[in-house]
Design an enzyme around this catalytic site. Structure first.
Site, PDB file in Angstrom:
ATOM      1  CB  SER A 143      -0.873   0.025   1.262  1.00 36.51           C
ATOM      2  OG  SER A 143      -1.568   1.254   1.352  1.00 36.51           O
ATOM      3  CE1 TYR A 157      -3.856  -2.285   5.190  1.00 36.67           C
ATOM      4  CE2 TYR A 157      -3.325   0.020   4.795  1.00 36.67           C
ATOM      5  CZ  TYR A 157      -3.706  -1.218   4.311  1.00 36.67           C
ATOM      6  OH  TYR A 157      -3.925  -1.392   2.973  1.00 36.67           O
TER       7      TYR A 157
HETATM    8  P1  NAP Z   1     -11.168  -6.206   1.026  1.00 36.84           P
HETATM    9  O1  NAP Z   1     -12.180  -5.793   0.019  1.00 36.84           O
HETATM   10  O2  NAP Z   1     -11.428  -5.954   2.473  1.00 36.84           O
HETATM   11  O3  NAP Z   1     -10.866  -7.771   0.803  1.00 36.84           O
HETATM   12  C1  NAP Z   1      -9.969  -8.420   1.652  1.00 36.84           C
HETATM   13  C2  NAP Z   1      -9.866  -9.870   1.249  1.00 36.84           C
HETATM   14  O4  NAP Z   1      -8.902 -10.507   2.109  1.00 36.84           O
HETATM   15  C3  NAP Z   1     -11.146 -10.659   1.405  1.00 36.84           C
HETATM   16  O5  NAP Z   1     -11.210 -11.593   0.353  1.00 36.84           O
HETATM   17  C4  NAP Z   1     -10.961 -11.389   2.748  1.00 36.84           C
HETATM   18  O6  NAP Z   1     -11.670 -12.615   2.805  1.00 36.84           O
HETATM   19  C5  NAP Z   1      -9.475 -11.667   2.686  1.00 36.84           C
HETATM   20  N1  NAP Z   1      -8.844 -11.897   3.977  1.00 36.84           N
HETATM   21  C6  NAP Z   1      -8.749 -11.068   5.044  1.00 36.84           C
HETATM   22  N2  NAP Z   1      -8.046 -11.634   6.027  1.00 36.84           N
HETATM   23  C7  NAP Z   1      -7.660 -12.863   5.585  1.00 36.84           C
HETATM   24  C8  NAP Z   1      -6.909 -13.922   6.139  1.00 36.84           C
HETATM   25  N3  NAP Z   1      -6.394 -13.836   7.371  1.00 36.84           N
HETATM   26  N4  NAP Z   1      -6.730 -15.035   5.388  1.00 36.84           N
HETATM   27  C9  NAP Z   1      -7.241 -15.139   4.155  1.00 36.84           C
HETATM   28  N5  NAP Z   1      -7.963 -14.163   3.563  1.00 36.84           N
HETATM   29  C10 NAP Z   1      -8.167 -13.031   4.275  1.00 36.84           C
HETATM   30  O7  NAP Z   1      -9.744  -5.538   0.729  1.00 36.84           O
HETATM   31  P2  NAP Z   1      -9.112  -4.844  -0.582  1.00 36.84           P
HETATM   32  O8  NAP Z   1      -9.329  -3.402  -0.468  1.00 36.84           O
HETATM   33  O9  NAP Z   1      -9.487  -5.568  -1.815  1.00 36.84           O
HETATM   34  O10 NAP Z   1      -7.575  -5.070  -0.235  1.00 36.84           O
HETATM   35  C11 NAP Z   1      -6.787  -6.099  -0.794  1.00 36.84           C
HETATM   36  C12 NAP Z   1      -5.338  -5.760  -0.508  1.00 36.84           C
HETATM   37  O11 NAP Z   1      -5.040  -4.488  -1.052  1.00 36.84           O
HETATM   38  C13 NAP Z   1      -5.026  -5.684   0.988  1.00 36.84           C
HETATM   39  O12 NAP Z   1      -3.760  -6.230   1.253  1.00 36.84           O
HETATM   40  C14 NAP Z   1      -5.029  -4.185   1.248  1.00 36.84           C
HETATM   41  O13 NAP Z   1      -4.212  -3.853   2.356  1.00 36.84           O
HETATM   42  C15 NAP Z   1      -4.456  -3.670  -0.054  1.00 36.84           C
HETATM   43  N6  NAP Z   1      -4.756  -2.269  -0.326  1.00 36.84           N
HETATM   44  C16 NAP Z   1      -6.038  -1.821  -0.470  1.00 36.84           C
HETATM   45  C17 NAP Z   1      -6.257  -0.476  -0.718  1.00 36.84           C
HETATM   46  C18 NAP Z   1      -7.641   0.103  -0.876  1.00 36.84           C
HETATM   47  O14 NAP Z   1      -7.777   1.330  -0.900  1.00 36.84           O
HETATM   48  N7  NAP Z   1      -8.686  -0.717  -1.012  1.00 36.84           N
HETATM   49  C19 NAP Z   1      -5.187   0.417  -0.821  1.00 36.84           C
HETATM   50  C20 NAP Z   1      -3.910  -0.066  -0.664  1.00 36.84           C
HETATM   51  C21 NAP Z   1      -3.710  -1.414  -0.425  1.00 36.84           C
HETATM   52  P3  NAP Z   1     -13.013 -12.788   3.717  1.00 36.84           P
HETATM   53  O15 NAP Z   1     -13.993 -11.769   3.202  1.00 36.84           O
HETATM   54  O16 NAP Z   1     -13.444 -14.191   3.491  1.00 36.84           O
HETATM   55  O17 NAP Z   1     -12.561 -12.487   5.121  1.00 36.84           O
END
Ligand code: NAP
Length: 248
Positions: A143, A157
């Site tokens: 991130s 985080y």
């Molecule tokens: P999200 O919509 O909250 O989705 C998170 C995913 O991770 C879900 O599929 C969840 O599964 C899974 N998950 C969480 N904890 C887990 C664990 N312990 N073991 C296995 N699966 C797990 O998040 P997102 O925004 O798509 O983010 C994805 C990645 O991008 C993350 O690493 C986040 O830090 C990074 N990121 C996001 C943003 C943003 O603005 N969205 C920005 C920078 C970086 P369940 O639903 O089954 O729990």
């Protein structure tokens, strides 16, 4: 050779977009999730109805046994794993460092840091020529928070993503001569459900004016960067961290 990718946290958001795009580009996809079997099953159904192959596997990336089972089940169902997208990540409610207790810090670091390490290790044991493997690619999802620090929101985080960046750079150099490339993407402000976990579902709308491009990004825009890093087009790229943040 069949391309097989495991996408951790593939049930929604950036992970689901990456799983769908990978399938369109010919990968068989292991769609990992932790609890939402319905969402993971829906991603698998979409991939299969478009003619692709996918398998949903429940596993907590913070658990060593569950990570091993994840890789074993994907290999049994889809074939030898050639790529890993270390995408699963969590954050908790926005607060200041002085309010964070050990239980919260442990939850965030277990999924984001230990989970990324365990999955990377499981991939290396299967892909490295040192272990008789045929090589592969690992892409970590970090991130821009790793650089910006997320003050007043979730410094824990942000720090976990700093650790993910160091994992990416260090592991890339560790396995560069063993047929494995390791790269990272650093998204910023992407429209997904993660912001609701922080207690602010409309966070992207609030902060978009501060992004040089004036908008948040889509999960698909991050997925395209990940798929490029996974591809042969990036064959001489390793240890690189690609910012996907509209200029921020
Ligand atoms: P999200 O919509 O909250 O989705 C998170 C995913 O991770 C879900 O599929 C969840 O599964 C899974 N998950 C969480 N904890 C887990 C664990 N312990 N073991 C296995 N699966 C797990 O998040 P997102 O925004 O798509 O983010 C994805 C990645 O991008 C993350 O690493 C986040 O830090 C990074 N990121 C996001 C943003 C943003 O603005 N969205 C920005 C920078 C970086 P369940 O639903 O089954 O729990």
């Amino acid at each position: 050779m069949t391309k097989v990718v495991i996408v951790t946290g593939g049930s929604r958001g950036i992970g689901a977009a990456t799983a769908r795009l990978a399938a369109l580009e010919g990968y068989a996809v292991g769609v990992n999730y932790r609890q939402d079997a319905g969402a993971a099953g829906e991603v698998v159904r979409e991939i299969e109805s478009a003619g692709g192959r996918a398998l949903a596997v429940r596993a907590d990336v913070g658990s060593e046994e569950e990570v091993e089972r994840l890789f074993d089940e994907v290999e049994a169902g889809l074939g030898r794993v050639t790529a890993l997208v270390n995408n699963a990540g969590v954050l908790e409610r926005q607060t200041r460092v002085e309010e964070m207790d050990a239980a919260r810090l442990t939850r965030v670091l277990t999924t984001n840091v230990i989970g990324s390490f365990l999955c990377a290790g499981a991939a290396v044991r299967r892909m490295s020529t040192r272990h008789g493997g045929a090589g592969g690619v690992i892409v970590t999802v970090s991130s821009r928070a790793a650089v910006l620090g997320s003050p007043g929101e979730y410094v824990d985080y942000a720090a976990s993503k700093g650790a993910v960046d160091t994992l990416t750079v260090g592991l890339a150099r560790e396995v560069a001569a063993e047929g494995i490339r390791v790269c990272g993407v650093r998204p910023e402000l992407i429209e997904t459900e993660i912001h609701a976990l922080g207690g602010e579902p409309r966070r992207v709308t609030r902060l978009a004016p501060g992004i040089p491009m004036g908008r948040g990004g889509s999960p698909e825009e991050v997925a395209r960067a990940i798929l490029w890093l996974l591809s042969e087009e990036a064959s001489y790229v390793t240890g690189a961290l690609l910012d996907v943040g509209g200029g921020r």
